[in-house]
Design a protein around this motif. Sequence first.
Motif, mmCIF file in Angstrom:
data_model
loop_
_atom_site.group_PDB
_atom_site.id
_atom_site.type_symbol
_atom_site.label_atom_id
_atom_site.label_comp_id
_atom_site.label_asym_id
_atom_site.label_seq_id
_atom_site.Cartn_x
_atom_site.Cartn_y
_atom_site.Cartn_z
ATOM 1 N N VAL A 103 1.017 -1.369 0.000
ATOM 2 C CA VAL A 103 -0.162 0.565 0.090
ATOM 3 C C VAL A 103 1.038 1.324 0.258
ATOM 4 O O VAL A 103 1.785 1.478 1.188
ATOM 5 C CB VAL A 103 -0.829 0.258 1.172
ATOM 6 N N VAL A 104 0.705 2.318 -1.449
ATOM 7 C CA VAL A 104 1.498 3.523 -0.630
ATOM 8 C C VAL A 104 0.601 4.356 -1.471
ATOM 9 O O VAL A 104 -0.063 4.363 -2.095
ATOM 10 C CB VAL A 104 2.759 2.893 -1.463
ATOM 11 N N CYS A 105 1.180 5.386 -1.468
ATOM 12 C CA CYS A 105 0.557 6.708 -1.965
ATOM 13 C C CYS A 105 1.296 6.862 -3.661
ATOM 14 O O CYS A 105 2.112 7.109 -4.383
ATOM 15 C CB CYS A 105 1.507 8.024 -1.601
ATOM 16 N N SER A 106 -0.234 7.536 -4.176
ATOM 17 C CA SER A 106 -0.162 7.279 -5.587
ATOM 18 C C SER A 106 0.867 8.358 -5.652
ATOM 19 O O SER A 106 1.787 8.386 -7.107
ATOM 20 C CB SER A 106 -1.061 7.032 -6.251
ATOM 21 N N ARG A 107 0.920 9.398 -5.468
ATOM 22 C CA ARG A 107 1.647 10.451 -5.506
ATOM 23 C C ARG A 107 3.277 10.469 -5.399
ATOM 24 O O ARG A 107 4.035 11.283 -6.307
ATOM 25 C CB ARG A 107 0.674 11.902 -5.669
ATOM 26 N N THR A 108 3.495 10.094 -4.233
ATOM 27 C CA THR A 108 4.758 9.993 -3.945
ATOM 28 C C THR A 108 5.919 8.814 -3.793
ATOM 29 O O THR A 108 6.644 8.509 -3.675
ATOM 30 C CB THR A 108 5.133 11.173 -2.110
ATOM 31 N N GLY A 109 5.031 7.905 -3.570
ATOM 32 C CA GLY A 109 5.001 6.019 -3.881
ATOM 33 C C GLY A 109 5.613 6.197 -2.365
ATOM 34 O O GLY A 109 5.961 4.830 -2.173
ATOM 35 N N GLU A 110 5.486 6.958 -1.295
ATOM 36 C CA GLU A 110 5.598 6.423 0.391
ATOM 37 C C GLU A 110 5.095 5.451 0.588
ATOM 38 O O GLU A 110 3.614 5.357 0.143
ATOM 39 C CB GLU A 110 5.595 7.536 0.900
ATOM 40 N N ALA A 142 -5.586 -0.720 2.577
ATOM 41 C CA ALA A 142 -5.305 0.384 2.154
ATOM 42 C C ALA A 142 -6.671 1.276 2.974
ATOM 43 O O ALA A 142 -6.877 2.790 3.501
ATOM 44 C CB ALA A 142 -5.621 1.006 1.022
ATOM 45 N N ARG A 143 -7.735 0.706 2.481
ATOM 46 C CA ARG A 143 -8.917 1.528 3.732
ATOM 47 C C ARG A 143 -9.368 1.396 4.823
ATOM 48 O O ARG A 143 -9.374 2.617 5.554
ATOM 49 C CB ARG A 143 -10.351 0.101 3.018
ATOM 50 N N LEU A 144 -8.213 0.570 6.129
ATOM 51 C CA LEU A 144 -8.512 0.664 7.113
ATOM 52 C C LEU A 144 -7.461 1.631 6.927
ATOM 53 O O LEU A 144 -7.199 1.946 7.899
ATOM 54 C CB LEU A 144 -7.874 -0.627 7.510
ATOM 55 N N TYR A 153 -1.829 11.105 2.273
ATOM 56 C CA TYR A 153 -1.590 10.779 0.782
ATOM 57 C C TYR A 153 -2.995 10.241 0.312
ATOM 58 O O TYR A 153 -3.459 9.555 0.751
ATOM 59 C CB TYR A 153 -1.348 9.175 1.173
ATOM 60 N N ASP A 154 -2.583 9.353 -1.234
ATOM 61 C CA ASP A 154 -3.200 9.024 -2.053
ATOM 62 C C ASP A 154 -2.910 7.440 -2.280
ATOM 63 O O ASP A 154 -1.583 7.429 -2.581
ATOM 64 C CB ASP A 154 -3.861 9.147 -3.300
ATOM 65 N N LEU A 155 -3.633 7.002 -0.958
ATOM 66 C CA LEU A 155 -3.086 5.262 -0.804
ATOM 67 C C LEU A 155 -3.662 4.362 -1.893
ATOM 68 O O LEU A 155 -4.789 4.214 -2.624
ATOM 69 C CB LEU A 155 -3.585 4.659 0.390
ATOM 70 N N THR A 156 -3.127 3.456 -2.528
ATOM 71 C CA THR A 156 -2.546 3.121 -4.085
ATOM 72 C C THR A 156 -2.324 1.433 -3.643
ATOM 73 O O THR A 156 -2.070 1.306 -2.175
ATOM 74 C CB THR A 156 -2.651 3.341 -5.208
ATOM 75 N N VAL A 157 -2.633 0.811 -3.790
ATOM 76 C CA VAL A 157 -1.767 -0.979 -4.020
ATOM 77 C C VAL A 157 -0.803 -1.318 -5.530
ATOM 78 O O VAL A 157 -1.417 -0.918 -6.237
ATOM 79 C CB VAL A 157 -3.138 -2.431 -4.327
ATOM 80 N N ARG A 158 -0.039 -1.681 -5.193
ATOM 81 C CA ARG A 158 1.180 -1.887 -6.301
ATOM 82 C C ARG A 158 1.899 -3.088 -6.262
ATOM 83 O O ARG A 158 2.291 -3.729 -4.504
ATOM 84 C CB ARG A 158 2.203 -0.864 -6.154
#
Length: 100
Positions: free
Chosen positions: A24-31, A51-53, A71-76
């Motif tokens: 689970v990462v931030c889609s903008r920063t990769g953090e 990510a939801r939690l 953060y905009d959390l996304t799955v990678r």
Amino acid sequence: MNERMLRALRRHIESLADPDGTYVVCSRTGERPVPADGLRFRDCLTAREAARLAAQYRTRLRRYDRRLPRYDLTVRQSPGDSPLATTDSDADRPAVTTKA
């Protein structure tokens, strides 16, 4: 602070973790922000739940620290990959992005 709720959310996220899998990462920063930092999840569906939690956790925490980064959390698949959904059951579904 409702520390009990924060601890419960964090334990739930940690219970979903798997040594191999997606992030689970931030889609903008990769953090990889707290509370999902350092964790991997067995598949995209589980990572989406994490990510939801994590977004819920961060929203609750922000009530007490308004300076908490958003953060905009996304799955990678891995930290450097673009957002994706790779499991057979998720092949046609886009990766989820959650505001946290």
